[in-house]
Design a protein around this motif. Structure first.
Motif, PDB file in Angstrom:
ATOM      1  N   SER A  42       0.866  -1.180   0.000  1.00  0.00           N
ATOM      2  CA  SER A  42       0.000   0.000   0.000  1.00  0.00           C
ATOM      3  C   SER A  42       0.906   1.233   0.000  1.00  0.00           C
ATOM      4  O   SER A  42       2.140   1.115  -0.018  1.00  0.00           O
ATOM      5  N   THR A  48       1.835   3.261   2.219  1.00  0.00           N
ATOM      6  CA  THR A  48       2.774   3.363   3.338  1.00  0.00           C
ATOM      7  C   THR A  48       4.082   2.626   3.041  1.00  0.00           C
ATOM      8  O   THR A  48       5.151   3.043   3.494  1.00  0.00           O
ATOM      9  N   THR A  79      -4.728  14.051   3.938  1.00  0.00           N
ATOM     10  CA  THR A  79      -6.062  13.461   3.829  1.00  0.00           C
ATOM     11  C   THR A  79      -6.868  13.553   5.124  1.00  0.00           C
ATOM     12  O   THR A  79      -8.094  13.589   5.093  1.00  0.00           O
ATOM     13  N   LYS A 138      -6.227   5.654  -4.699  1.00  0.00           N
ATOM     14  CA  LYS A 138      -6.846   6.970  -4.490  1.00  0.00           C
ATOM     15  C   LYS A 138      -7.085   7.630  -5.837  1.00  0.00           C
ATOM     16  O   LYS A 138      -7.963   7.205  -6.570  1.00  0.00           O
TER      17      LYS A 138
HETATM   18  C1  LIG Z   1      -4.051   6.957   2.274  1.00  0.00           C
HETATM   19  C2  LIG Z   1      -2.857   7.755   2.633  1.00  0.00           C
HETATM   20  C3  LIG Z   1      -1.696   7.158   3.120  1.00  0.00           C
HETATM   21  C4  LIG Z   1      -1.622   5.707   3.478  1.00  0.00           C
HETATM   22  O1  LIG Z   1      -1.667   4.901   2.415  1.00  0.00           O
HETATM   23  P1  LIG Z   1      -1.951   3.338   2.588  1.00  0.00           P
HETATM   24  O2  LIG Z   1      -2.162   2.982   1.167  1.00  0.00           O
HETATM   25  O3  LIG Z   1      -3.145   3.199   3.448  1.00  0.00           O
HETATM   26  O4  LIG Z   1      -0.754   2.729   3.164  1.00  0.00           O
HETATM   27  C5  LIG Z   1      -0.597   7.956   3.364  1.00  0.00           C
HETATM   28  N1  LIG Z   1      -0.631   9.271   3.142  1.00  0.00           N
HETATM   29  C6  LIG Z   1      -1.741   9.888   2.685  1.00  0.00           C
HETATM   30  C7  LIG Z   1      -1.719  11.359   2.472  1.00  0.00           C
HETATM   31  C8  LIG Z   1      -2.879   9.149   2.419  1.00  0.00           C
HETATM   32  O5  LIG Z   1      -3.984   9.757   1.982  1.00  0.00           O
END
Ligand SMILES: *Cc1c(COP(=O)(O)O)cnc(C)c1O
Length: 378
Positions: free
Chosen positions: A61, A63, A139, A190
């Motif tokens: 993901s 992260t 976010t 996203k």
């Molecule tokens: C969603 C998000 C993350 C985390 O991403 P994952 O895919 O859940 O690991 C990190 N930073 C921002 C700004 C996000 O919107």
């Protein structure tokens, strides 16, 4: 009968072309067939990242891509700075700490953006910072940071700028090369309209110096190995083949709409959503730096934000997000990133209205939808 709708800032809905691509039989990754797909994905990603640098595709993901940035750029004892204005800014700090690096933290009030002059003053005082970690779209608060200005400030120093663009990329503009951003990380679920499972990291020449020197422990996310592979249009381990096939469909859709138009669409959807919140009497959480990717608004006094989100999701089938961390129960966050059209937003707002009415909040039914429609008609 209940139909489900997703208006969260990750994951985001999937276009039918992507669902179709995901249903195709798997192919083997060490083949010319997959190599052609990977090559196309690499080229398409460069266009979306607005860069000529390599964009590495990781199986993780978002992260994971953040972790890759930390472990490939830093060594134990290095000085790093985190611009921290929400839950995802905090993640940079936690990631550094997990590898024994205690970063300096420049706290920004939640819901506010960073004043570039404050950063300038900070960097003038604190020398020898190797890496500055920042966020494009925070976010958790619905703020977009002025990365162009931040990059200008960092560009006057020897520090390398890393931007978490996980929720921002493909929703708001980020010109990696033109703005001189050194490292950009992203995730698939996203703005890119894919399921979760891919992480991306683009690295500039300046940042690659740090990759060469970095002594942080790493194995799976070792970018030197990824570089050796990418130069042969390959990956060090088994890639998420199916997701990369689908990624090419997403990139095709994005190419057809065009980046300019994508940003324009997000801007309009964001304006409509904000107008609706204001018309409903919900205070915007970040009125001065509101993001075009996600809108955060305060839950009206006397209404339980967690119950509100639950009612919308479990009774009406519309999933939005609530507050995170210190804002838990106090915010609604409606995402308008990725595969979202005008009427997705109208649907979300009308559902929010119904839930607010049910919970006893006093307002004129339809006021939010009307305000949004008026923006969309412009
Ligand atoms: C969603 C998000 C993350 C985390 O991403 P994952 O895919 O859940 O690991 C990190 N930073 C921002 C700004 C996000 O919107």
């Amino acid at each position: 009968m209940k139909k489900n709708f997703l208006l969260t800032p990750g994951p985001t809905p999937l276009p039918p072309e992507i669902c179709e691509a995901l249903s195709r039989p798997i192919i083997h990754h060490r083949t010319p067939q997959f190599q052609a797909i990977l090559k196309e994905a690499e080229e398409g990603l460069k266009a979306v990242f607005q860069t000529k640098n390599d964009v590495f595709i990781l199986t993780s993901s978002g992260t994971g891509a953040m972790e890759a940035a930390v472990v490939n750029l830093l060594s134990w004892g290095d000085k790093a700075l985190v611009i921290q204005g929400g839950k995802f800014g905090e993640r940079w700090t936690e990631l550094c700490e997990a590898y024994g690096i205690k970063p300096l933290v420049l706290n920004v009030e939640w819901g506010k953006a960073l004043d570039p002059d404050v950063l300038k003053g900070y960097l003038n005082k604190e020398k020898a910072i190797k890496v500055v970690f920042s966020t494009l779209c925070e976010t958790s608060t619905g703020v977009t940071f002025d990365i162009k200005a931040i990059s200008q400030v960092v560009g006057e120093t020897d520090s390398v700028l890393v931007v978490d663009a996980i929720s921002g990329l493909g929703a708001v503009d980020l010109c990696m090369d033109d703005w001189g951003v050194d490292v950009v990380v992203c995730g698939s679920q996203k703005g890119l309209m894919l399921p979760p499972g891919l992480g991306f990291i683009a690295v500039s020449k300046k940042a690659w110096q740090l990759v060469e020197e970095s002594k942080c422990p790493k194995y799976y996310f070792d970018l030197k190995e990824a570089k050796k592979a990418i130069d042969k249009t390959d990956t060090p381990f088994t890639p998420a083949i199916g997701l990369i096939v689908a990624l090419n469909e997403a990139l095709k859709i994005m190419r057809a709409e065009g980046l300019e138009n994508i940003f324009k669409r997000h801007k309009k959807l964001a304006e409509a959503t904000r107008a609706a919140m204001i018309a409903l009497g919900l205070e915007l959480f970040s009125p001065t730096a509101a993001s075009d990717a996600v809108t955060a608004a305060k839950v009206p006094h006397g209404i339980d934000g967690e119950k509100l989100v639950k009612l919308m999701r479990d009774e009406y089938g519309v999933t939005i997000a609530g507050g995170q961390g210190e804002m838990k129960g106090k915010l609604v966050r409606i995402a308008h990133m990725g595969y979202i059209s005008e009427f997705d937003i109208i649907l979300g707002i009308s559902c929010l209205e119904k839930a607010l009415k049910k919970m006893g909040y006093n307002f004129e039914l339809g006021a939010g939808v009307r305000a949004a429609q008026e923006v969309l008609l412009k």
